[in-house]
Design a protein around this motif. Structure first.
Motif, PDB file in Angstrom:
ATOM      1  N   UNK A   1      -8.414 -29.266 -24.895  1.00 43.01           N
ATOM      2  CA  UNK A   1      -8.944 -30.429 -24.177  1.00 43.01           C
ATOM      3  C   UNK A   1     -10.008 -29.994 -23.183  1.00 43.01           C
ATOM      4  N   UNK A   2      -9.724 -28.945 -22.419  1.00 45.75           N
ATOM      5  CA  UNK A   2     -10.713 -28.453 -21.446  1.00 45.75           C
ATOM      6  C   UNK A   2     -11.958 -27.912 -22.150  1.00 45.75           C
ATOM      7  N   UNK A   3     -11.754 -27.254 -23.270  1.00 45.59           N
ATOM      8  CA  UNK A   3     -12.883 -26.740 -24.050  1.00 45.59           C
ATOM      9  C   UNK A   3     -13.780 -27.890 -24.521  1.00 45.59           C
ATOM     10  N   UNK A   4     -13.163 -28.962 -24.993  1.00 43.39           N
ATOM     11  CA  UNK A   4     -13.935 -30.128 -25.431  1.00 43.39           C
ATOM     12  C   UNK A   4     -14.689 -30.753 -24.261  1.00 43.39           C
ATOM     13  N   UNK A   5     -14.032 -30.819 -23.103  1.00 40.60           N
ATOM     14  CA  UNK A   5     -14.685 -31.401 -21.924  1.00 40.60           C
ATOM     15  C   UNK A   5     -15.894 -30.584 -21.483  1.00 40.60           C
ATOM     16  N   UNK A   6     -15.844 -29.293 -21.707  1.00 41.29           N
ATOM     17  CA  UNK A   6     -16.930 -28.408 -21.280  1.00 41.29           C
ATOM     18  C   UNK A   6     -17.937 -28.114 -22.379  1.00 41.29           C
TER      19      UNK A   6
ATOM     20  N   UNK B   1     -21.096 -28.296 -24.572  1.00 43.07           N
ATOM     21  CA  UNK B   1     -22.439 -28.866 -24.401  1.00 43.07           C
ATOM     22  C   UNK B   1     -22.815 -29.808 -25.552  1.00 43.07           C
ATOM     23  N   UNK B   2     -22.051 -29.778 -26.626  1.00 42.15           N
ATOM     24  CA  UNK B   2     -22.354 -30.587 -27.806  1.00 42.15           C
ATOM     25  C   UNK B   2     -21.646 -31.939 -27.793  1.00 42.15           C
ATOM     26  N   UNK B   3     -20.743 -32.117 -26.865  1.00 42.95           N
ATOM     27  CA  UNK B   3     -19.965 -33.352 -26.804  1.00 42.95           C
ATOM     28  C   UNK B   3     -20.399 -34.153 -25.580  1.00 42.95           C
ATOM     29  N   UNK B   4     -20.969 -35.304 -25.816  1.00 38.31           N
ATOM     30  CA  UNK B   4     -21.413 -36.165 -24.723  1.00 38.31           C
ATOM     31  C   UNK B   4     -20.330 -37.216 -24.485  1.00 38.31           C
TER      32      UNK B   4
END
Length: 165
Positions: free
Chosen positions: A132-137, A139-142
């Motif tokens: 979850x933290x990886x997804x939040x950080x 750069x490809x996920x807005x």
């Protein structure tokens, strides 16, 4: 998770399918609300597997009902289900709820088994939190501010469960 909950209830009470449904609503109200359409097939599967024994009984009102009770095979199966639990079995979004249900049912385990279950849950939750933290950080996920807040709420819930363990 329905099988775990049904077997857990039958460790405590002999009950009809209707009564199992009512106990689920009372005991597990914070975690799940299965319908009879979910409970019936799960009970039938457990009967077929030899985990539940069914006896025809007459109620005080003179109504015929089928009383379910757990068998020794069912007790062993419940322990195996808990100890081999994949918390993301249906979907990653259910991981926190599945962890809560497993922990709620953990009192039927011996101390060594309970420690094994807790270790398994911790590992799943740590991975979930990391992803979850990886997804939040990423750069490809807005993500919108609301989406970030929702995800951070899940991280907070995960941390609270981990602290409890």
């Amino acid at each position: 998770m329905s099988e775990i909950v049904i077997l857990y209830i039958l460790c405590r009470y002999d009950a009809s399918i209707y009564k199992i449904s009512k106990i689920m609503q009372e005991m597990f109200f914070a975690f799940l609300k299965p319908s009879l359409g979910t409970i019936n097939p799960a009970v039938k599967k457990l009967i077929k597997a030899g985990c539940i024994d069914v006896q025809d009984k007459m109620s005080q009102g003179g109504m015929a009902s089928k009383m379910c009770s757990i068998t020794p095979v069912g007790r062993k199966h419940l322990k195996n289900l808990l100890l081999s639990l994949d918390l993301e079995v249906n979907h990653p979004a259910h991981i926190l709820n599945n962890a809560r249900i497993a922990l709620f049912c953990a009192d039927i385990l011996e101390e060594k088994e309970k420690a094994e279950l807790i270790k398994n849950i911790k590992n799943h939750l740590i991975l979930y939190k990391g992803r979850t933290l990886e997804a939040l950080n990423s750069p490809y996920l807005i993500l919108s501010d609301e989406q970030k807040k929702i995800s951070l709420t899940k991280v907070d819930e995960t941390e609270k469960i981990l602290e409890m363990l």
